[in-house]
Scaffold this motif. Structure first.
Motif, mmCIF file in Angstrom:
data_model
loop_
_atom_site.group_PDB
_atom_site.id
_atom_site.type_symbol
_atom_site.label_atom_id
_atom_site.label_comp_id
_atom_site.label_asym_id
_atom_site.label_seq_id
_atom_site.Cartn_x
_atom_site.Cartn_y
_atom_site.Cartn_z
ATOM 1 N N GLY A 36 0.765 -1.099 -0.023
ATOM 2 C CA GLY A 36 0.166 0.075 0.129
ATOM 3 C C GLY A 36 0.969 1.280 -0.067
ATOM 4 N N CYS A 37 0.394 2.389 -0.569
ATOM 5 C CA CYS A 37 0.893 3.606 -0.481
ATOM 6 C C CYS A 37 2.153 3.830 -1.479
ATOM 7 N N THR A 38 2.045 2.627 -2.338
ATOM 8 C CA THR A 38 3.242 2.666 -3.326
ATOM 9 C C THR A 38 2.652 2.769 -4.790
ATOM 10 N N VAL A 39 3.368 2.973 -5.822
ATOM 11 C CA VAL A 39 3.051 3.119 -7.264
ATOM 12 C C VAL A 39 3.404 1.925 -7.988
ATOM 13 N N THR A 40 2.402 1.277 -8.620
ATOM 14 C CA THR A 40 2.656 0.240 -9.456
ATOM 15 C C THR A 40 2.078 0.463 -10.656
ATOM 16 N N GLU A 41 2.808 -0.056 -11.754
ATOM 17 C CA GLU A 41 2.447 0.209 -13.229
ATOM 18 C C GLU A 41 1.647 -0.979 -13.834
ATOM 19 N N ILE A 42 0.443 -0.663 -14.281
ATOM 20 C CA ILE A 42 -0.340 -1.499 -14.906
ATOM 21 C C ILE A 42 -0.366 -1.513 -16.161
ATOM 22 N N THR A 43 0.149 -2.443 -16.963
ATOM 23 C CA THR A 43 0.229 -2.419 -18.411
ATOM 24 C C THR A 43 -0.497 -3.739 -19.152
ATOM 25 N N TRP A 44 -0.964 -3.270 -20.583
ATOM 26 C CA TRP A 44 -1.625 -4.048 -21.443
ATOM 27 C C TRP A 44 -1.192 -4.141 -22.837
ATOM 28 N N THR A 45 -1.439 -4.826 -23.794
ATOM 29 C CA THR A 45 -1.055 -5.212 -25.025
ATOM 30 C C THR A 45 -1.735 -4.520 -26.118
ATOM 31 N N GLU A 46 -2.963 -4.288 -26.039
ATOM 32 C CA GLU A 46 -3.734 -3.773 -27.252
ATOM 33 C C GLU A 46 -4.247 -2.460 -27.097
ATOM 34 N N PRO A 47 -3.985 -1.570 -27.893
ATOM 35 C CA PRO A 47 -4.430 -0.381 -27.916
ATOM 36 C C PRO A 47 -5.998 -0.180 -28.146
ATOM 37 N N TYR A 48 -6.384 0.820 -27.331
ATOM 38 C CA TYR A 48 -7.959 0.801 -27.069
ATOM 39 C C TYR A 48 -8.304 2.175 -26.869
ATOM 40 N N GLY A 49 -9.477 2.995 -27.143
ATOM 41 C CA GLY A 49 -9.772 4.397 -26.619
ATOM 42 C C GLY A 49 -9.875 4.227 -25.227
#
Length: 82
Positions: A36-49
């Motif tokens: 908690g109280c930390t920054v994590t990166e969420i990533t995905w592979t397909e481009p969407y609006g």
């Protein structure tokens, strides 16, 4: 002294879009333990609006909104874990 960081266990992330067929989340996608109280990166592979990003800490029983109408063409979102 109270610990300001608390773990979130069994984190699940979902991303929804009007045309979200086949979005593959490549990081923070199931069962991770985050601090908690930390920054994590969420990533995905397909481009969407615009996408809506949610998380669950109880295996999908309940979902909480992380971000609404985020630009999905960025392929990533930096999330401050609560």
């Amino acid at each position: 002294m109270k610990n300001l960081f608390s773990p979130i266990i069994a984190l699940f992330i979902v991303i929804f879009s009007n045309n979200s067929f086949g979005i593959t989340i490549t990081s923070q996608n199931s069962g991770e333990t985050l601090l908690g109280c930390t920054v994590t990166e969420i990533t995905w592979t397909e481009p969407y609006g615009d996408v809506n990003i949610y998380f669950s800490i109880n295996n999908g029983k309940n979902w909480k909104l992380i971000s609404e109408r985020f630009n999905g063409y960025n392929y990533k979102f930096n999330w401050l874990v609560p």
